[in-house]
Design an enzyme around this catalytic site. Structure first.
Site, short mmCIF file in Angstrom:
data_model
loop_
_atom_site.label_atom_id
_atom_site.label_comp_id
_atom_site.label_asym_id
_atom_site.label_seq_id
_atom_site.Cartn_x
_atom_site.Cartn_y
_atom_site.Cartn_z
N HIS A 128 0.96 -1.07 0.08
CA HIS A 128 -0.05 -0.05 -0.16
C HIS A 128 0.87 1.16 0.04
O HIS A 128 1.45 1.63 1.02
CB HIS A 128 -0.95 0.08 1.14
CG HIS A 128 -1.96 1.08 1.09
ND1 HIS A 128 -3.29 0.74 1.11
CD2 HIS A 128 -1.75 2.37 0.99
CE1 HIS A 128 -3.90 1.96 0.79
NE2 HIS A 128 -3.06 3.03 0.95
N HIS A 134 1.37 5.52 -2.02
CA HIS A 134 0.95 6.57 -3.04
C HIS A 134 2.03 7.23 -3.72
O HIS A 134 2.53 8.05 -3.32
CB HIS A 134 0.02 7.48 -2.00
CG HIS A 134 -1.28 6.85 -1.79
ND1 HIS A 134 -2.50 7.13 -2.34
CD2 HIS A 134 -1.43 6.11 -0.75
CE1 HIS A 134 -3.43 6.59 -1.70
NE2 HIS A 134 -2.75 6.08 -0.50
N GLN A 187 -9.74 9.18 -5.42
CA GLN A 187 -9.39 9.67 -4.02
C GLN A 187 -10.58 10.43 -3.53
O GLN A 187 -10.85 10.52 -2.60
CB GLN A 187 -8.14 10.61 -4.18
CG GLN A 187 -7.88 11.61 -2.99
CD GLN A 187 -7.28 10.81 -1.87
OE1 GLN A 187 -6.02 10.53 -1.97
NE2 GLN A 187 -8.12 10.46 -0.65
N HIS A 236 -9.42 1.66 -0.03
CA HIS A 236 -9.51 2.38 1.27
C HIS A 236 -10.57 2.03 1.91
O HIS A 236 -11.79 2.66 1.52
CB HIS A 236 -9.03 3.92 1.03
CG HIS A 236 -7.46 4.01 0.43
ND1 HIS A 236 -6.91 3.73 -0.58
CD2 HIS A 236 -6.61 4.79 1.14
CE1 HIS A 236 -5.86 4.02 -0.75
NE2 HIS A 236 -5.54 4.82 0.38
N GLU A 262 -11.37 4.05 6.83
CA GLU A 262 -10.10 4.84 7.36
C GLU A 262 -10.57 6.05 8.30
O GLU A 262 -10.36 7.22 7.70
CB GLU A 262 -9.15 5.25 6.35
CG GLU A 262 -7.79 6.13 6.93
CD GLU A 262 -6.82 6.26 5.88
OE1 GLU A 262 -7.15 6.38 4.82
OE2 GLU A 262 -5.59 6.35 6.36
N ASP A 282 2.14 3.22 2.84
CA ASP A 282 1.22 4.30 2.46
C ASP A 282 1.96 5.56 2.11
O ASP A 282 1.42 5.89 0.85
CB ASP A 282 0.20 4.70 3.70
CG ASP A 282 -1.19 5.20 3.31
OD1 ASP A 282 -1.21 5.51 2.17
OD2 ASP A 282 -2.02 5.57 4.04
FE FE2 Z 1 -3.45 4.98 1.17
#
Ligand code: FE2
Length: 428
Positions: free
Chosen positions: A57, A59, A152, A210, A213, A309
């Site tokens: 995971h 970005h 996103q 995701h 979260e 992440d």
């Molecule tokens: Fe993430």
């Protein structure tokens, strides 16, 4: 005659004195005392040799952007998303590629062999998608990059996100992503989960959302994700990332939920560094830790892999591409302190994450890809304890990174000695 032999290695499963011989890009033998000659010999000196670290995971379209156009002042997930929204329109494909390659160099040197990176699909230009498809091709000789189409701003909340996510998949992005807890309503969140899973089922792809979260115990999209995975027969192809709301759910509900996740074959990807930083921000004291129920998920037979992440981006200003940092934090927050639990934390950043990503030929046995990392540690627990120094990284049968052993020259009481932190063995 082999191309490369790693001599005298300790393996994560505890075998010592092992030699690993490579022919071309594959492991040809893994056994003690291989006497054949080789083009290159790597002496492991009894230290730990593992298959590469795997980050399930990340970005990569945001990495190394810290400070552009400003810092995240509150430190919350929501300000991070807002800040990312300010950065997106002003960054170019070339800028993202340059930052991502710089990150990949560090990751490869730190022994990461594969990364699953989410890539934002909410801007109509698909700038990040174009950039990371280019990066995936550029780094393939030293890093396997798997891309997740990630809306996103919400698959339903953002006007063109669905259309752009499909466009990204058409361009070659590998996995279907989503963010149900960020949709306008719980109902929209559930609908986005259904749409994501149906999109993946139609195309034969994996899913990685995701999911939940937040610290809101009513954020229960993981339940819908398990339901849709079961309904569509996606067992083993679906992951829920973060799952932090499970930390705050009541135990009775979780006692029903976890078996449903296991039954559906849904994997879990906690991200310990970022979530210990982001969660509990609305709490005073006591402050919740906001890490999902790692031990309980694992004990139910669910595959759990730790992800990193972020590194130096709108959400997390630290990081150094070190999956042992990730394991170290996951261990502490999850209070995974027994010997077996600590060793498992090493699995969570290697074999478990490789399984979640569906990596084929991953491992140290004959026939596996000749990808390895040599650590200045005697076993997986010491590797996590020290966040051990990387002595060498082997990729496709060739050494691509080397570093001298880490040691201190200490002078006290008129005597100079060498201090090696990897020499403090368990005595009992
Ligand atoms: Fe993430």
């Amino acid at each position: 005659m082999f191309d490369l032999i790693v001599k005298n290695a300790t393996l994560p499963d505890g075998r010592t004195g092992m030699d690993i011989a490579c022919s071309g890009q594959k492991i040809a033998a893994a056994e003690p005392n291989i006497t054949a000659e080789a083009g290159e010999i790597v002496d492991a000196q009894g230290y730990l040799v593992s298959a590469p670290f795997v980050d399930p995971h990340f970005h990569m379209d945001a990495t190394l952007s810290l400070g552009t156009p400003r810092m995240n002042v509150s430190g919350t997930l929501l300000e991070g998303i807002a800040l990312w929204g300010e950065l997106k329109p002003i960054q170019t494909v070339d800028q993202i590629v340059e930052r991502a390659i710089k990150y990949c160099h560090l990751a490869a040197a730190k022994g990461i062999g594969a990364i699953r990176s989410h890539v934002d699909t909410c801007d109509d230009s698909l700038t990040g998608v174009h950039a990371l498809l280019e990066v995936r091709e550029k780094v393939k000789d030293y890093l396997d990059l798997q891309l997740v189409a990630f809306p996103q701003d919400g698959l339903l909340r953002s006007a063109t996100a669905m259309e752009n996510t499909v466009r990204a998949l058409d361009l070659g992005v590998d996995v279907v992503g989503g963010i149900p807890h960020f949709e306008r309503t719980m109902a929209d969140g559930a609908e986005s989960v259904r749409l994501s899973c149906e999109l993946a089922a139609d195309r034969g792809l994996m899913v990685d959302l995701h999911c939940d979260e937040s610290d809101d115990p009513h954020s229960r999209h993981i339940e819908t994700l398990a339901y849709e995975s079961q309904r569509l027969g996606l067992h083993g192809r679906v992951a829920g990332s973060h799952l932090t709301s499970m930390h705050s759910m009541n135990n009775y509900y979780v006692s029903k939920l976890i078996p449903l996740i296991a039954e559906a074959g849904v994997h879990a990807i906690p991200n310990p560094l970022i979530n210990i930083m982001l969660q509990g921000r609305h709490d005073t004291y006591p402050k919740r830790r906001g890490q999902t129920r790692v031990r309980e998920l694992r004990d139910a037979g669910i595959t759990v892999g730790f992800g990193s992440d972020c590194m130096m981006d709108p959400w997390y200003s630290l990081g150094k591409a070190d999956m042992l940092d990730v394991a170290f934090m996951g261990l502490h927050v999850g209070q995974l302190s027994s010997r077996a639990d600590m060793a498992w934390c090493f699995d969570a950043v290697t074999t478990n994450s490789a399984a979640i990503m569906g990596l084929s030929d991953y491992g140290l046995e004959k026939g596996c890809d000749a990808n390895m990392v040599l650590l200045q540690a005697s076993d997986p627990i010491e590797a996590v304890r020290l966040r051990a120094h990387r002595l060498a990284v082997i990729r496709k049968g060739k050494t691509i990174a080397r570093s001298a052993p880490m040691a201190f020259e200490l002078t006290v009481d008129g005597q100079t000695t060498t201090v090696n932190e990897a020499s403090y063995a368990v005595t009992g």
